[in-house]
Design a protein around this motif. Structure first.
Motif, PDB file in Angstrom:
ATOM      1  N   GLU A   1       0.824  -1.209   0.000  1.00 55.17           N
ATOM      2  CA  GLU A   1       0.000   0.000   0.000  1.00 55.17           C
ATOM      3  C   GLU A   1       0.862   1.265   0.000  1.00 55.17           C
ATOM      4  OE1 GLU A   1      -3.727  -0.085   0.422  1.00 55.17           O
ATOM      5  OE2 GLU A   1      -3.137  -2.032  -0.389  1.00 55.17           O
ATOM      6  N   ALA A   2       2.139   1.124   0.361  1.00 59.61           N
ATOM      7  CA  ALA A   2       3.043   2.277   0.439  1.00 59.61           C
ATOM      8  C   ALA A   2       3.941   2.402  -0.784  1.00 59.61           C
ATOM      9  CB  ALA A   2       3.904   2.182   1.697  1.00 59.61           C
ATOM     10  N   LEU A   3       3.773   1.544  -1.771  1.00 60.46           N
ATOM     11  CA  LEU A   3       4.654   1.589  -2.940  1.00 60.46           C
ATOM     12  C   LEU A   3       4.484   2.867  -3.754  1.00 60.46           C
ATOM     13  CD1 LEU A   3       4.926  -1.996  -4.454  1.00 60.46           C
ATOM     14  CD2 LEU A   3       6.799  -0.463  -3.834  1.00 60.46           C
ATOM     15  N   ALA A   4       3.246   3.333  -3.888  1.00 62.12           N
ATOM     16  CA  ALA A   4       3.028   4.560  -4.672  1.00 62.12           C
ATOM     17  C   ALA A   4       3.730   5.767  -4.036  1.00 62.12           C
ATOM     18  CB  ALA A   4       1.536   4.818  -4.878  1.00 62.12           C
ATOM     19  N   PRO A   5       3.524   6.062  -2.746  1.00 57.41           N
ATOM     20  CA  PRO A   5       4.251   7.188  -2.166  1.00 57.41           C
ATOM     21  C   PRO A   5       5.759   6.960  -2.122  1.00 57.41           C
ATOM     22  CG  PRO A   5       3.022   6.016  -0.465  1.00 57.41           C
ATOM     23  CD  PRO A   5       2.554   5.501  -1.782  1.00 57.41           C
ATOM     24  N   ALA A   6       6.186   5.707  -1.964  1.00 57.63           N
ATOM     25  CA  ALA A   6       7.618   5.419  -1.984  1.00 57.63           C
ATOM     26  C   ALA A   6       8.222   5.823  -3.326  1.00 57.63           C
ATOM     27  CB  ALA A   6       7.858   3.934  -1.718  1.00 57.63           C
TER      28      ALA A   6
END
Length: 296
Positions: free
Chosen positions: A68-73
């Protein structure tokens, strides 16, 4: 969590981030081809992916689903890369080498490098907007966090202060202000966005804010030390460049020994912020210790 497992985890996470970046960014052969080739040239130039790694580790520390954090990463890495493309321009820091390769403007020309940075920054917001909302945090919250980090009070403001400080004898407080706005701000944003995707409690978000701030300053101190102690080949960028343009740095103001002690002090403060996470903060702790001991 044994320290020996950090490097395999870093390699695996970096590969995961690279795969996501390839899927998020326009293909190299998409029209107009030159801009998309230039964007990918700088993104895939071999960076350490520190900011996305921190974003994913923060999500993990807060008990979230790392996917779920791949996009902001990826968004923070794209924003970081845009800032490097623009920083390297002749009108800014004027550097010919970045990550061991010729800088964007040396390959594609100055005008195209300006447009590449612009395109990367715009694309970063498009990537960020793919982040799923949580009970506490909306997509608007992510975008606001990201925009404030990249704006005139932080990232861009820090570059303004950096440019205005060239050729001047800055004191420690003035130097800290520059790096609060540049290095520390984006590292702090990285861990905050990761935590937000995990629906972090306010207490844990505040702890990660403190962690990111102190880690960011420590990272910059170490960067300044390496600039005067390592070779261009090891750094992947022009060594001694800060001194050549008469830019104030931690070693120039404090000396090397005191700079090393300052980096250690800031790292200790960052680590103390992680106490609220218990064992779940061990990955972030490993990263902080690893950065303090890095050689390039």
């Amino acid at each position: 969590m044994p320290a020996t497992d950090l490097k395999p985890w870093l390699k695996s996470t970096q590969e995961q981030v690279d795969a996501a970046l390839r899927s998020f960014l326009p293909r190299e052969n998409a029209a107009p081809k030159t801009i998309h080739k230039a964007m990918r040239y700088s993104i895939f130039a071999g960076g350490k992916r520190l900011r996305p790694v921190l974003c994913l580790a923060a999500a993990e520390a807060c008990g979230g689903d790392v996917s779920e954090a791949l996009a902001p990463a990826c968004a923070v890495e794209v924003m970081h890369t845009y800032s490097l493309v623009h920083d390297d321009l002749p009108c800014m820091d004027d550097d010919d080498l970045r990550r061991g390769r010729p800088t964007s403007h040396k390959v594609f020309g100055e005008g195209m490098a300006v447009l590449t940075g612009d395109a990367l920054l715009t694309e970063a917001f498009a990537i960020l907007a793919r982040t799923p909302a949580t009970k506490r945090y909306s997509v608007g919250d992510y975008v606001r966090e990201f925009a404030e980090t990249g704006g005139s009070r932080k990232l861009i403001g820090g570059q303004v202060l950096d440019l205005e400080g060239e050729g001047k004898q800055l004191n420690k407080a003035q130097l800290i202000r520059i790096h609060e706005a540049k290095t520390a701000a984006l590292l702090t944003c990285s861990v905050r966005l990761g935590a937000m995707t995990a629906n972090s409690t306010p207490r844990k978000l505040e702890a990660l804010t403190e962690f990111g701030y102190n880690l960011g300053l420590a990272f910059q101190v170490i960067d300044d030390i390496l600039d005067v102690t390592q070779t261009t080949e090891m750094l992947g960028k022009t060594a001694g460049k800060d001194e050549a343009v008469d830019k104030s740095t931690y070693p120039a103001i404090l000396g090397l020994d005191k700079s090393r002690k300052e980096a250690a002090r800031l790292t200790r403060k960052a680590l103390k912020s992680l106490e609220v996470f218990g064992k779940k903060g061990s990955r972030l702790e490993q990263i902080a210790r690893y950065l303090l001991e890095r050689e390039y």
